[in-house]
Design a protein around this motif. Structure first.
Motif, short mmCIF file in Angstrom:
data_model
loop_
_atom_site.label_atom_id
_atom_site.label_comp_id
_atom_site.label_asym_id
_atom_site.label_seq_id
_atom_site.Cartn_x
_atom_site.Cartn_y
_atom_site.Cartn_z
N GLU A 7 40.99 4.69 -28.88
CA GLU A 7 41.59 5.51 -27.99
C GLU A 7 42.19 4.78 -26.75
O GLU A 7 43.22 4.65 -26.24
N THR A 8 40.93 4.01 -26.29
CA THR A 8 40.91 3.43 -24.80
C THR A 8 42.17 2.47 -24.85
O THR A 8 42.94 2.27 -24.08
N ARG A 9 41.99 1.46 -25.89
CA ARG A 9 42.68 0.23 -26.15
C ARG A 9 44.14 0.66 -26.31
O ARG A 9 45.20 0.28 -25.81
N LEU A 10 44.47 1.86 -27.28
CA LEU A 10 45.76 2.51 -27.42
C LEU A 10 46.37 2.70 -26.11
O LEU A 10 47.44 2.55 -25.85
N LEU A 11 45.75 3.56 -25.36
CA LEU A 11 46.10 4.17 -24.34
C LEU A 11 46.56 2.93 -23.04
O LEU A 11 47.61 3.06 -22.58
N ALA A 12 45.59 2.28 -22.82
CA ALA A 12 45.97 0.98 -22.17
C ALA A 12 47.12 0.15 -22.54
O ALA A 12 48.00 0.04 -21.78
N ALA A 13 47.37 -0.02 -23.87
CA ALA A 13 48.57 -0.74 -24.43
C ALA A 13 49.90 0.22 -24.19
O ALA A 13 51.13 -0.24 -23.72
N LEU A 14 49.99 1.57 -24.37
CA LEU A 14 51.01 2.37 -24.41
C LEU A 14 51.25 2.42 -22.78
O LEU A 14 52.50 2.57 -22.54
N ARG A 15 50.30 2.33 -21.77
CA ARG A 15 50.65 2.51 -20.35
C ARG A 15 50.94 1.24 -19.77
O ARG A 15 51.45 1.22 -18.87
N GLY A 16 50.72 0.12 -20.84
CA GLY A 16 50.88 -1.40 -19.95
C GLY A 16 52.35 -1.57 -19.81
O GLY A 16 53.05 -0.79 -20.43
N GLY A 17 52.74 -2.62 -19.18
CA GLY A 17 53.93 -3.20 -18.99
C GLY A 17 54.40 -4.05 -20.20
O GLY A 17 55.72 -4.26 -20.22
N ASP A 18 53.72 -4.36 -21.15
CA ASP A 18 54.12 -5.21 -22.26
C ASP A 18 54.55 -4.33 -23.45
O ASP A 18 54.06 -3.71 -24.10
N ARG A 19 56.13 -4.57 -23.58
CA ARG A 19 56.83 -3.73 -24.54
C ARG A 19 56.18 -3.81 -25.87
O ARG A 19 56.23 -2.75 -26.69
N ARG A 20 55.98 -5.00 -26.37
CA ARG A 20 55.35 -5.62 -27.68
C ARG A 20 53.99 -4.71 -27.97
O ARG A 20 54.02 -4.14 -28.83
N LEU A 26 51.99 2.08 -30.14
CA LEU A 26 52.71 3.49 -30.67
C LEU A 26 52.62 3.59 -32.29
O LEU A 26 52.29 4.41 -32.96
N GLY A 27 52.73 2.43 -32.87
CA GLY A 27 53.02 2.32 -34.39
C GLY A 27 51.34 2.66 -34.89
O GLY A 27 51.16 3.29 -35.89
N GLU A 28 50.55 1.94 -34.15
CA GLU A 28 49.11 2.29 -34.75
C GLU A 28 48.43 3.80 -34.51
O GLU A 28 47.95 4.31 -35.29
N LEU A 29 49.03 4.32 -33.40
CA LEU A 29 48.91 5.97 -33.16
C LEU A 29 49.52 6.60 -34.01
O LEU A 29 48.89 7.60 -34.64
N HIS A 30 50.51 6.26 -34.51
CA HIS A 30 51.38 6.87 -35.53
C HIS A 30 50.67 6.97 -36.83
O HIS A 30 50.55 7.92 -37.61
N ARG A 64 57.71 10.98 -23.82
CA ARG A 64 58.11 11.54 -22.60
C ARG A 64 56.93 11.84 -21.69
O ARG A 64 56.91 11.76 -20.50
N GLY A 65 55.80 12.39 -22.27
CA GLY A 65 54.58 12.92 -21.45
C GLY A 65 53.43 11.86 -20.87
O GLY A 65 52.80 12.12 -20.26
N LEU A 66 53.60 10.58 -21.63
CA LEU A 66 52.56 9.54 -21.52
C LEU A 66 52.32 9.32 -20.24
O LEU A 66 50.94 9.27 -19.63
N PRO A 67 53.52 9.11 -19.28
CA PRO A 67 52.99 8.67 -17.72
C PRO A 67 52.39 9.85 -17.01
O PRO A 67 51.54 9.61 -16.11
#
Length: 192
Positions: A7-20, A26-30, A64-67
């Motif tokens: 969860e921590t890793r996914l959240l960091a990636a989702l909030r980070g600036g790296d689009r890839r 997001l795919g892993e979370l899905h 939409r709500g992630l930020p």
């Protein structure tokens, strides 16, 4: 479902600036949450198509709500809360109730057509009975059915006391027993 480190890793990636990295996370979370979210939404909407719509809306709302997500709850707890709201919105938008037993994706495959028909009939009766429960009870039943969420986690998702979870679940089970025993699970309830 998802452990704390993931969860921590996914959240960091989702909030980070790296689009890839964002898209991969997001795919892993899905992949990790789509099935339990679908099962929850199915318990709330009692229709496969509506549950699919609710899961899609859940992920749109997540993006939409992630930020604004503060991380005070687990990411999965937050997802379940969003899914409950999305499923409720989808259900409320539908004027006509749909009970499509043939669409049930949750039925096991079986080579015996008689067994398949009995399974479909039972599932349709159960979904129709769940559909007659008040929304609060449908939601608790849905969360309890998803990977056996404990009462404390259900309470966290819904923001209610643990005792309330237990009483709603008990009332829902009692009501389902009555509906199924009476054979009244035909979709004629008020579905509050």
């Amino acid at each position: 479902m998802i452990d704390a480190a993931t969860e921590t890793r996914l959240l960091a990636a989702l909030r980070g600036g790296d689009r890839r990295a964002h898209d991969l996370a997001l795919g892993e979370l899905h992949v990790a949450t789509a099935r339990p979210l679908f099962q929850l939404c199915l318990r709330i909407t009692c229709a496969v198509a509506d549950a699919d719509d609710a899961v899609q809306e859940t992920f749109v709302d997540v993006l939409r709500g992630l930020p604004a997500f503060r991380g005070e709850a687990l990411l999965t707890t937050w997802l379940f809360r969003i899914a409950i709201r999305a499923a409720t919105r989808v259900r409320n938008r539908r004027n006509a109730r749909r009970h499509a037993a043939d669409d049930l994706a949750t039925l096991p495959a079986d080579d015996d057509p008689v067994a398949q028909a009995a399974d479909r009939e039972h599932a349709a009766r159960l979904l129709a009975a769940i559909d007659q429960l008040p929304a609060a009870q449908r939601t608790v039943v849905g969360l309890a059915a998803i990977e056996g969420l404990p009462h404390a986690e259900i309470a966290a998702v819904l923001g209610i006391p643990v005792g309330t979870v237990g009483s709603r679940l008990h009332e829902a089970r009692d009501r389902l027993r009555v509906l199924l025993a009476q054979g009244r699970a035909d979709g004629a309830g008020d579905g509050r």
